[in-house]
Write an enzyme that holds these catalytic residues in place. Structure first.
Site, short mmCIF file in Angstrom:
data_model
loop_
_atom_site.label_atom_id
_atom_site.label_comp_id
_atom_site.label_asym_id
_atom_site.label_seq_id
_atom_site.Cartn_x
_atom_site.Cartn_y
_atom_site.Cartn_z
N GLY A 46 43.89 38.67 37.22
CA GLY A 46 42.86 38.50 38.00
C GLY A 46 42.61 36.95 38.06
N GLN A 51 37.48 29.60 39.21
CA GLN A 51 38.33 29.10 38.02
C GLN A 51 39.43 28.07 38.16
OE1 GLN A 51 39.27 33.50 37.46
NE2 GLN A 51 39.27 32.61 35.27
N CYS A 89 39.78 36.60 29.84
CA CYS A 89 39.41 35.76 31.01
C CYS A 89 40.42 34.42 30.68
CB CYS A 89 37.86 35.28 31.15
SG CYS A 89 37.71 34.27 32.52
N LEU A 90 41.11 34.03 32.02
CA LEU A 90 41.66 32.87 31.76
C LEU A 90 41.11 31.73 31.67
CD1 LEU A 90 44.36 33.63 34.53
CD2 LEU A 90 44.78 33.89 32.05
N HIS A 131 34.74 42.11 37.34
CA HIS A 131 34.93 40.75 36.32
C HIS A 131 35.05 39.62 37.34
CE1 HIS A 131 36.67 38.26 32.88
NE2 HIS A 131 36.98 37.62 34.08
N GLU A 132 35.97 39.71 38.28
CA GLU A 132 36.18 38.49 39.29
C GLU A 132 35.27 38.50 40.16
OE1 GLU A 132 38.79 36.77 38.52
OE2 GLU A 132 39.66 38.07 37.20
N HIS A 135 32.65 36.08 38.86
CA HIS A 135 33.06 34.74 38.83
C HIS A 135 32.19 34.01 40.09
CE1 HIS A 135 35.65 33.83 35.39
NE2 HIS A 135 36.30 34.88 35.58
#
Ligand code: ZN
Length: 155
Positions: A46, A51, A89-90, A131-132, A135
């Site tokens: 995701g 991000q 997480c990226l 999670h996304e 953000h």
């Protein structure tokens, strides 16, 4: 195909609230395609627009590698149950931590034509949606980690 630079924890753009998308322009479509490309390149499941430094309410998710999902202006309408598991997480490279999330969510969002739709998700997909979407409010999963944030290598 364009790979965008993934912002990492400590970058203030990750702690800002994103703006509602009111029109999908050619530039927005380019952003969405780049977000998918960047997510696949980084082998993530995701990615949220902040991000890649863009403060818009856009999320891309694909938990199988074959089911790309685009969520514009997503909202969690319902949630139930509980799942506890590792998350990463990226924007927090090389780390993982245990987070408890709902096991089921129902999300309302808009597609690329700004048509509304609803989608139900369980397990990993529900976790990814939660999670996304966080953000977009400027929150990272590390705020919710139970115990220590661990190095991925130490698992
Ligand atoms: Zn993340």
């Amino acid at each position: 195909m364009a790979i965008r630079n993934i912002r990492e924890i400590g970058d203030p753009v990750l702690n800002k609230t994103c703006k509602t998308v009111t029109e999908v322009t050619g530039r927005t479509k380019d952003l969405i395609q780049d977000m998918f490309d960047t997510m696949y390149e980084a082998e993530g499941v995701g990615l949220a627009a902040p991000q890649v430094g863009i403060l818009k309410r856009i999320v891309v998710v694909d938990v199988t590698g074959e089911d790309p999902i685009l969520l514009i202006n997503p909202v969690i309408m319902e949630s139930s149950g509980e799942q506890t598991g590792n998350e990463g997480c990226l924007s927090v490279p090389g780390k993982t931590g245990v987070v408890t999330r709902p096991n089921y969510v129902k999300v309302k969002a808009y597609d690329e034509d700004l048509k509304p739709f609803e989608m139900e998700a369980t397990e990993l997909l529900a976790r990814a949606f939660c999670h996304e979407i966080e953000h977009l409010e400027g929150h990272l999963y590390v705020e919710k980690v139970e115990g220590e944030l661990m190095d991925v290598e130490s698992e």
